[in-house]
Scaffold this motif. Structure first.
Motif, short mmCIF file in Angstrom:
data_model
loop_
_atom_site.label_atom_id
_atom_site.label_comp_id
_atom_site.label_asym_id
_atom_site.label_seq_id
_atom_site.Cartn_x
_atom_site.Cartn_y
_atom_site.Cartn_z
N ALA A 97 0.82 -1.36 -0.08
CA ALA A 97 0.07 0.12 -0.05
C ALA A 97 1.01 1.33 -0.09
O ALA A 97 0.48 2.22 -0.82
N TRP A 98 1.90 1.23 0.72
CA TRP A 98 2.75 2.54 0.93
C TRP A 98 4.15 2.49 0.30
O TRP A 98 4.80 3.31 0.37
N GLY A 99 4.63 1.26 0.00
CA GLY A 99 5.93 0.96 -0.69
C GLY A 99 6.98 0.80 0.34
O GLY A 99 8.30 0.98 0.26
N SER A 100 6.58 0.75 1.82
CA SER A 100 7.59 0.41 2.56
C SER A 100 7.15 -0.53 3.82
O SER A 100 5.78 -0.51 4.12
N TYR A 101 7.81 -1.52 4.21
CA TYR A 101 7.45 -2.61 5.31
C TYR A 101 6.96 -2.00 6.71
O TYR A 101 6.38 -2.45 7.25
N TRP A 102 7.84 -0.87 6.84
CA TRP A 102 7.72 -0.13 8.22
C TRP A 102 8.05 1.14 8.27
O TRP A 102 8.95 1.63 7.51
N ASN A 103 7.16 2.15 8.69
CA ASN A 103 7.02 3.46 8.60
C ASN A 103 7.21 4.14 10.01
O ASN A 103 7.20 5.53 9.87
N TRP A 104 7.20 3.58 11.08
CA TRP A 104 7.57 3.95 12.33
C TRP A 104 6.37 4.97 12.44
O TRP A 104 6.27 6.01 13.07
#
Length: 321
Positions: free
Chosen positions: A249-256
């Motif tokens: 959905a956002w292009g990153s596994y983890w966004n903090w």
């Protein structure tokens, strides 16, 4: 219209049944335990489970997606998860030590969902694009299952702490009885003989109560450890599936994100609980690990309600707004 009517009927039936279950538990607690009433309360929770299941199925059909799109639906699903946890000892033919935790938790959860939220939030909503994914059912259901299990296990740990400290107080009082027994020698043999019987009666009564409390503490620790272990497994699966979904959905596994950060803290605390409980159970009878689990109880509510209350971050879909 028929779906809305059926949803209202099923939610009212489930809430009414679970209210009766709570009354039965209070009667058994305040008066005396009646086997027939205990069986009725267990069957009542089974009926509650099927009522909520019917609601979730109807909501799924009427909305066209799995009913986890807003706070109302997630609370109903949380109540459904609590009813499942309640039935685990029942179908396993174990003494249901979870009922004092699961039944009130399901009652307050569903009560808040039906009465504490606005009627607009009760209506099914169209999924936002980010939620239109096959990962919705996997990720959110695992997270809510983990919340339900970890909440129950944490509350059992809190009960463990309360009873354990009460147990120490009783041991202190018991030791005082023995001190008075020693002091009686200084006041003459006749006074000692007169008080001897009553002292040993009190000591025997305290010993019996200590044995009962010891058994209760062991059962609380047994179920707390197993329920938290189950919840930790669900939480781990939920985090991993959420990471995969976030990458899509956002292009990153983890966004903090705030919710991600607090979930990670919660996962760490319960990992510490499992490590502490496994390695120090022989030294402190699980007291240290129970304190860690009680901290986790607060963190779960921060993850679930705190972030939703603020409505901030990428996980603002289930907010109060």
């Amino acid at each position: 219209m028929i779906f809305v009517t059926l949803e209202h009927i099923l939610t009212h039936i489930s809430f009414s049944i679970i209210s009766i279950v709570i009354i039965i538990h209070l009667m058994n607690l305040l008066v005396y335990e009646i086997e027939g009433l205990c069986n009725s309360s267990e069957k009542g929770m089974v009926a509650t489970f099927f009522s909520i299941t019917g609601f979730l199925v109807i909501r799924c059909i009427s909305s066209g997606h799995f009913p986890l799109s807003n706070l109302y639906e997630s609370l109903i699903f949380l109540s459904w998860s609590l009813s499942i946890i309640h039935m685990i000892p029942y179908f396993g033919n174990h003494k249901n030590d979870l009922s004092a935790i699961t039944a009130p938790s399901a009652f307050f959860t569903q009560g808040f969902a039906t009465s504490g939220l606005s009627t607009e939030m009760h209506q099914p909503a169209i999924l936002v694009p980010a939620l239109q994914s096959q990962w919705l059912m996997m990720h959110v259901s695992m997270m809510l299952f983990s919340y339900a299990a970890l909440l129950c296990g944490s509350l059992l740990s809190v009960a463990f702490i309360v009873i354990a400290f009460q147990k120490k107080i009783i041991f202190f009082l018991k030791n005082n009885n023995f001190l008075s027994l020693r002091k009686s020698f200084f006041f003459g043999d006749m006074e000692y003989l007169n008080e001897k019987g009553s002292v040993f009666k009190k000591t025997y009564f305290l010993s019996f109560r200590n044995f009962y409390k010891y058994q209760l503490i062991q059962r609380l620790d047994y179920w707390s450890y197993r329920v938290i272990s189950l919840g930790f497994a669900f939480l781990t699966i939920g985090i991993l599936s959420g990471a995969v979904w976030a990458n899509e959905a956002w292009g990153s596994y983890w966004n903090w994100d705030p919710k991600e950060t607090w979930v990670f803290i919660t996962w760490t605390i319960f990992a510490i609980y499992l490590h502490t409980r496994k390695n120090s159970i022989l030294q402190d009878q699980g007291t240290n690990s129970a304190f860690v689990a009680s901290i986790g109880f607060i963190l779960i509510w921060i993850c679930y309600f705190g972030i939703n209350l603020l409505g901030i971050g990428l996980h603002s879909y289930g907010s109060f707004q």
